[in-house]
Motif scaffolding. Structure first.
Motif, short mmCIF file in Angstrom:
data_model
loop_
_atom_site.label_atom_id
_atom_site.label_comp_id
_atom_site.label_asym_id
_atom_site.label_seq_id
_atom_site.Cartn_x
_atom_site.Cartn_y
_atom_site.Cartn_z
N UNK A 107 -5.29 29.74 -14.55
CA UNK A 107 -5.18 31.19 -14.40
C UNK A 107 -3.74 31.52 -13.98
N UNK A 108 -3.49 32.79 -13.67
CA UNK A 108 -2.12 33.18 -13.34
C UNK A 108 -1.66 32.68 -11.97
N UNK A 109 -2.59 32.21 -11.14
CA UNK A 109 -2.24 31.66 -9.83
C UNK A 109 -2.04 30.15 -9.87
N UNK A 110 -1.97 29.58 -11.04
CA UNK A 110 -1.80 28.14 -11.27
C UNK A 110 -3.00 27.34 -10.76
N UNK A 111 -4.19 27.94 -10.83
CA UNK A 111 -5.42 27.24 -10.49
C UNK A 111 -6.18 26.95 -11.77
N UNK A 112 -6.95 25.86 -11.77
CA UNK A 112 -7.70 25.49 -12.96
C UNK A 112 -8.82 26.49 -13.23
N UNK A 113 -9.01 26.85 -14.51
CA UNK A 113 -10.11 27.73 -14.88
C UNK A 113 -11.43 26.97 -14.90
N UNK A 114 -11.40 25.74 -15.36
CA UNK A 114 -12.61 24.93 -15.45
C UNK A 114 -12.90 24.21 -14.15
N UNK A 115 -14.12 23.67 -14.08
CA UNK A 115 -14.52 22.94 -12.89
C UNK A 115 -14.69 21.45 -13.16
N UNK A 116 -14.69 21.07 -14.43
CA UNK A 116 -14.83 19.66 -14.80
C UNK A 116 -13.82 19.29 -15.86
N UNK A 117 -13.46 18.01 -15.89
CA UNK A 117 -12.58 17.49 -16.93
C UNK A 117 -13.31 16.39 -17.67
N UNK A 118 -13.04 16.30 -18.96
CA UNK A 118 -13.62 15.22 -19.76
C UNK A 118 -12.47 14.53 -20.48
N UNK A 119 -12.25 13.29 -20.18
CA UNK A 119 -11.18 12.56 -20.84
C UNK A 119 -10.14 12.05 -19.88
N UNK A 120 -9.27 11.26 -20.42
CA UNK A 120 -8.23 10.57 -19.66
C UNK A 120 -7.04 11.51 -19.45
N UNK A 126 0.95 13.38 -11.07
CA UNK A 126 1.12 13.29 -9.62
C UNK A 126 2.54 13.67 -9.21
N UNK A 127 3.53 13.31 -10.02
CA UNK A 127 4.92 13.60 -9.70
C UNK A 127 5.24 15.08 -9.86
N UNK A 128 4.44 15.80 -10.63
CA UNK A 128 4.70 17.22 -10.88
C UNK A 128 3.87 18.13 -9.97
N UNK A 129 3.04 17.55 -9.09
CA UNK A 129 2.28 18.35 -8.15
C UNK A 129 0.93 18.81 -8.64
N UNK A 130 0.32 18.13 -9.61
CA UNK A 130 -0.99 18.49 -10.14
C UNK A 130 -2.05 17.50 -9.67
N UNK A 131 -2.11 17.25 -8.37
CA UNK A 131 -3.07 16.28 -7.84
C UNK A 131 -4.51 16.76 -7.96
N UNK A 132 -4.74 18.07 -8.02
CA UNK A 132 -6.09 18.61 -8.20
C UNK A 132 -6.67 18.16 -9.55
N UNK A 133 -5.85 18.13 -10.58
CA UNK A 133 -6.30 17.67 -11.91
C UNK A 133 -6.62 16.19 -11.84
N UNK A 134 -5.80 15.42 -11.15
CA UNK A 134 -6.03 13.98 -11.04
C UNK A 134 -7.33 13.68 -10.29
N UNK A 135 -7.65 14.50 -9.29
CA UNK A 135 -8.86 14.23 -8.52
C UNK A 135 -10.12 14.53 -9.32
N UNK A 136 -10.06 15.46 -10.27
CA UNK A 136 -11.23 15.80 -11.09
C UNK A 136 -11.36 14.94 -12.33
N UNK A 137 -10.31 14.25 -12.72
CA UNK A 137 -10.34 13.47 -13.97
C UNK A 137 -11.20 12.23 -13.82
N UNK A 138 -11.96 11.90 -14.88
CA UNK A 138 -12.78 10.68 -14.82
C UNK A 138 -11.95 9.40 -14.86
#
Length: 141
Positions: A107-120, A126-138
């Motif tokens: 969204x416009x606040x740089x938060x994820x729209x979805x609640x789940x991720x599917x895929x690698x 991690x170096x770019x500050x997207x640790x929230x995506x890494x924590x949800x990734x399988x």
């Protein structure tokens, strides 16, 4: 960080798969944000502006539920690139590349729209500050 000469990966009009549960299946890049050096190309972890090209169909029952599909075809959204076909050299010498280009919608606040991720996803997020995506990734590579 990685040298800028190796970073030209996703450019304008590139199509990316969407790996979250927002309802979008395929998006097209229309702008790369905050990268004047790379002349409109994005790498893993960069924010882009996309247009939804394919989305899951919405049933009348899904419209009434609170977990309704969040995007439709033609919507303009922000996204972050999570994997690319272009090979990336890591600081330890390994070369990593994926089978496709993929993104996660924001969204416009740089938060994820979805609640789940599917895929690698790539560990370079991690170096770019997207640790929230890494924590949800399988799986993280």
């Amino acid at each position: 960080m990685f040298p800028t000469a190796v970073r030209q990966m996703v450019s304008l009009k590139a199509r990316l798969n969407v790996i979250d549960n927002t309802g979008a299946l395929m998006v097209e890049c229309v702008n790369v944000l905050k990268h004047k050096i790379n002349h409109g190309s994005a790498s893993v972890g960069d924010e882009i502006v996309v247009v939804v090209q394919q989305a899951r169909p919405i049933s009348s029952q899904a419209l009434a539920s609170s977990t309704a599909v969040k995007v439709r075809r033609g919507d303009v959204r922000r996204a972050v690139v999570v994997r690319t076909r272009k090979a990336v050299r890591r600081p330890d010498g390994r070369i990593v590349k994926f089978d496709d280009n993929a993104a996660v919608l924001l969204n416009n606040k740089r938060e994820m729209l979805g609640t789940r991720l599917s895929g690698v996803v790539s560990a370079d997020l991690r170096y770019k500050g997207w640790s929230k995506i890494l924590s949800l990734a399988p799986k993280v590579i």
